[in-house]
Design a protein around this motif. Sequence first.
Motif, PDB file in Angstrom:
ATOM      1  N   MET A   1      39.689  50.505  34.534  1.00 28.25           N
ATOM      2  CA  MET A   1      40.354  49.709  35.140  1.00 28.25           C
ATOM      3  C   MET A   1      41.962  50.009  35.592  1.00 28.25           C
ATOM      4  O   MET A   1      42.571  50.005  34.247  1.00 28.25           O
ATOM      5  CB  MET A   1      40.029  48.280  34.803  1.00 28.25           C
ATOM      6  CG  MET A   1      40.826  47.064  35.432  1.00 28.25           C
ATOM      7  SD  MET A   1      40.448  45.451  34.279  1.00 28.25           S
ATOM      8  CE  MET A   1      38.767  45.599  34.228  1.00 28.25           C
ATOM      9  N   ASP A   5      44.180  46.554  39.827  1.00 29.01           N
ATOM     10  CA  ASP A   5      42.941  45.569  39.435  1.00 29.01           C
ATOM     11  C   ASP A   5      43.131  44.729  38.486  1.00 29.01           C
ATOM     12  O   ASP A   5      42.845  43.314  38.738  1.00 29.01           O
ATOM     13  CB  ASP A   5      41.668  46.476  39.068  1.00 29.01           C
ATOM     14  CG  ASP A   5      41.128  47.323  40.144  1.00 29.01           C
ATOM     15  OD1 ASP A   5      41.362  47.214  41.342  1.00 29.01           O
ATOM     16  OD2 ASP A   5      40.585  48.288  39.994  1.00 29.01           O
ATOM     17  N   THR A   6      43.644  44.846  37.472  1.00 23.92           N
ATOM     18  CA  THR A   6      44.059  44.103  36.354  1.00 23.92           C
ATOM     19  C   THR A   6      44.806  43.014  36.574  1.00 23.92           C
ATOM     20  O   THR A   6      44.518  41.770  36.417  1.00 23.92           O
ATOM     21  CB  THR A   6      44.541  44.918  35.026  1.00 23.92           C
ATOM     22  OG1 THR A   6      43.802  45.947  34.661  1.00 23.92           O
ATOM     23  CG2 THR A   6      44.655  43.764  33.772  1.00 23.92           C
ATOM     24  N   TYR A   8      45.701  41.997  39.697  1.00 19.88           N
ATOM     25  CA  TYR A   8      45.158  41.064  40.461  1.00 19.88           C
ATOM     26  C   TYR A   8      43.980  40.212  40.084  1.00 19.88           C
ATOM     27  O   TYR A   8      44.026  38.991  40.507  1.00 19.88           O
ATOM     28  CB  TYR A   8      44.544  41.873  41.730  1.00 19.88           C
ATOM     29  CG  TYR A   8      45.724  42.002  42.874  1.00 19.88           C
ATOM     30  CD1 TYR A   8      46.888  42.790  42.568  1.00 19.88           C
ATOM     31  CD2 TYR A   8      45.229  41.782  44.295  1.00 19.88           C
ATOM     32  CE1 TYR A   8      47.706  42.597  43.605  1.00 19.88           C
ATOM     33  CE2 TYR A   8      46.008  41.962  45.296  1.00 19.88           C
ATOM     34  CZ  TYR A   8      47.147  42.450  44.997  1.00 19.88           C
ATOM     35  OH  TYR A   8      48.270  42.781  46.050  1.00 19.88           O
ATOM     36  N   ARG A   9      43.248  40.564  39.211  1.00 21.30           N
ATOM     37  CA  ARG A   9      42.248  39.595  38.550  1.00 21.30           C
ATOM     38  C   ARG A   9      43.032  38.358  37.725  1.00 21.30           C
ATOM     39  O   ARG A   9      42.479  37.335  37.842  1.00 21.30           O
ATOM     40  CB  ARG A   9      41.484  40.477  37.442  1.00 21.30           C
ATOM     41  CG  ARG A   9      40.383  41.404  37.972  1.00 21.30           C
ATOM     42  CD  ARG A   9      39.541  41.788  36.866  1.00 21.30           C
ATOM     43  NE  ARG A   9      38.441  42.810  37.577  1.00 21.30           N
ATOM     44  CZ  ARG A   9      38.538  43.992  37.694  1.00 21.30           C
ATOM     45  NH1 ARG A   9      39.445  44.547  37.112  1.00 21.30           N
ATOM     46  NH2 ARG A   9      37.345  44.842  38.210  1.00 21.30           N
ATOM     47  N   ASN A  56      31.709  42.877  38.818  1.00 21.09           N
ATOM     48  CA  ASN A  56      32.693  42.598  39.945  1.00 21.09           C
ATOM     49  C   ASN A  56      34.048  41.823  39.691  1.00 21.09           C
ATOM     50  O   ASN A  56      33.877  41.452  38.504  1.00 21.09           O
ATOM     51  CB  ASN A  56      31.797  41.906  41.256  1.00 21.09           C
ATOM     52  CG  ASN A  56      32.095  40.612  41.101  1.00 21.09           C
ATOM     53  OD1 ASN A  56      31.427  39.918  40.146  1.00 21.09           O
ATOM     54  ND2 ASN A  56      32.475  39.974  41.987  1.00 21.09           N
ATOM     55  N   ASP A  57      34.734  41.858  40.313  1.00 22.64           N
ATOM     56  CA  ASP A  57      36.186  41.378  40.251  1.00 22.64           C
ATOM     57  C   ASP A  57      36.067  39.724  39.955  1.00 22.64           C
ATOM     58  O   ASP A  57      36.967  39.418  38.892  1.00 22.64           O
ATOM     59  CB  ASP A  57      37.116  41.728  41.311  1.00 22.64           C
ATOM     60  CG  ASP A  57      37.390  43.377  41.235  1.00 22.64           C
ATOM     61  OD1 ASP A  57      37.988  43.842  42.150  1.00 22.64           O
ATOM     62  OD2 ASP A  57      36.979  43.859  40.070  1.00 22.64           O
ATOM     63  N   GLU A  76      36.760  41.228  45.866  1.00 30.49           N
ATOM     64  CA  GLU A  76      36.758  42.585  45.285  1.00 30.49           C
ATOM     65  C   GLU A  76      38.139  42.921  45.810  1.00 30.49           C
ATOM     66  O   GLU A  76      38.500  42.958  46.784  1.00 30.49           O
ATOM     67  CB  GLU A  76      35.622  43.439  46.051  1.00 30.49           C
ATOM     68  CG  GLU A  76      35.628  45.107  45.503  1.00 30.49           C
ATOM     69  CD  GLU A  76      34.985  44.908  44.262  1.00 30.49           C
ATOM     70  OE1 GLU A  76      35.277  45.850  43.338  1.00 30.49           O
ATOM     71  OE2 GLU A  76      34.313  43.945  43.771  1.00 30.49           O
ATOM     72  N   PHE A  77      38.861  43.817  44.611  1.00 27.65           N
ATOM     73  CA  PHE A  77      40.243  44.063  44.804  1.00 27.65           C
ATOM     74  C   PHE A  77      40.344  45.541  45.041  1.00 27.65           C
ATOM     75  O   PHE A  77      39.641  46.267  44.233  1.00 27.65           O
ATOM     76  CB  PHE A  77      41.103  43.541  43.961  1.00 27.65           C
ATOM     77  CG  PHE A  77      40.980  42.154  43.445  1.00 27.65           C
ATOM     78  CD1 PHE A  77      41.308  41.368  44.315  1.00 27.65           C
ATOM     79  CD2 PHE A  77      40.676  41.716  42.179  1.00 27.65           C
ATOM     80  CE1 PHE A  77      41.145  39.921  44.214  1.00 27.65           C
ATOM     81  CE2 PHE A  77      40.289  40.484  41.927  1.00 27.65           C
ATOM     82  CZ  PHE A  77      40.679  39.472  43.006  1.00 27.65           C
ATOM     83  N   GLN A  78      40.997  46.167  46.105  1.00 27.55           N
ATOM     84  CA  GLN A  78      40.880  47.478  46.346  1.00 27.55           C
ATOM     85  C   GLN A  78      42.474  48.165  46.766  1.00 27.55           C
ATOM     86  O   GLN A  78      42.975  47.255  47.437  1.00 27.55           O
ATOM     87  CB  GLN A  78      40.055  47.878  47.394  1.00 27.55           C
ATOM     88  CG  GLN A  78      38.620  47.960  47.398  1.00 27.55           C
ATOM     89  CD  GLN A  78      38.349  49.267  46.577  1.00 27.55           C
ATOM     90  OE1 GLN A  78      38.149  49.156  45.480  1.00 27.55           O
ATOM     91  NE2 GLN A  78      38.635  50.428  47.243  1.00 27.55           N
TER      92      GLN A  78
END
Length: 324
Positions: A1, A5-6, A8-9, A56-57, A76-78
């Motif tokens: 990860m 991603d982290t 944004y979560r 999933n995110d 979902e973050f990309q």
Amino acid sequence: MDDHDTSYRLLFSHAEMVRDLLTGFVPESWIAELDLNSLEKMNGSYVSDDLRSRHNDAIWRVRWGQEWIYIYLLLEFQSTVDRFMPVRILTYTGLLYQDLVRRQELDNSRELPPVLPIVLYNGAARWRAPTRVSGLIQPGPEALAEFQPDQALLLIDEGAFDMDELAPLSNLVAALFRLEHHRSLAEVPDILALLIDWLSEPGQEDLRRDYVEWLRRRLRRWAPDVNLPEIHDLQETYNMVRDTVQEWKDQHHQTGLQQGLEQGMEQGSTNEARAILRRQLMRRFGDVPAEVDARLGRATRTELEGWIDRPYEVDTLEDVFRPS
């Protein structure tokens, strides 16, 4: 990860961020029918029947209409384009449904809830990959068409928005997009000032903290040559970025601009003056549009001299060329 991603979560673990994402960036009229006060974060970890763990995110649910139907939002973050993202979304949706059935969390109708899958993409290149499963399946006999999956996803491509059009919005996600895609560090303090104002109410301490964590990770990329101090709150972040921008301005005027003026103007070189101004515009505002570059090419030395001090004195590229 990865850090993207982290962080944004962290941000989208807050109902305020999901609310502003829905109201500001989902172009559907039914969003107005949602009870946004009912937003509830759900468990996002599932284990499929073959015991392979999937995650999933972020998953939220929100009530809709008088019947209190739940609409599940899969976020979902990309940061990179994934051609097979629709397949991932299809898998997550299936796992979500499987989990709801296994846990006996369906309502009395025993019907599955509708799902809105959102992919939030912040990469530099624009997204050109398919956004539905059918765009990935080879043509076959027409009789097979009804048996093929065709789930779509809602793609939110941050970089495709006009950041100037987002500026007037009182929206936490719009501020996030503007920070993520700022054209120069000089734009960042004004956006941070808005966040400080919007997140000043009691009860928003956790969101302020997570915004600082996201900024801490991003600032390492935005200013890799700056020895950044440890930051603990938004006000500290604002002060640090504001001071860094001012130091860059001062250093630029003391070194680059003055050296360029002395070396270029004293030699009477219009081309040198043009090159200096173009560099200043790129550093201040990012890429120079073709029409501006053409204007520089037509400009006289006197005009260039009149513009060359302005990039760090004005707020927009257009203001550089406005009459004094």
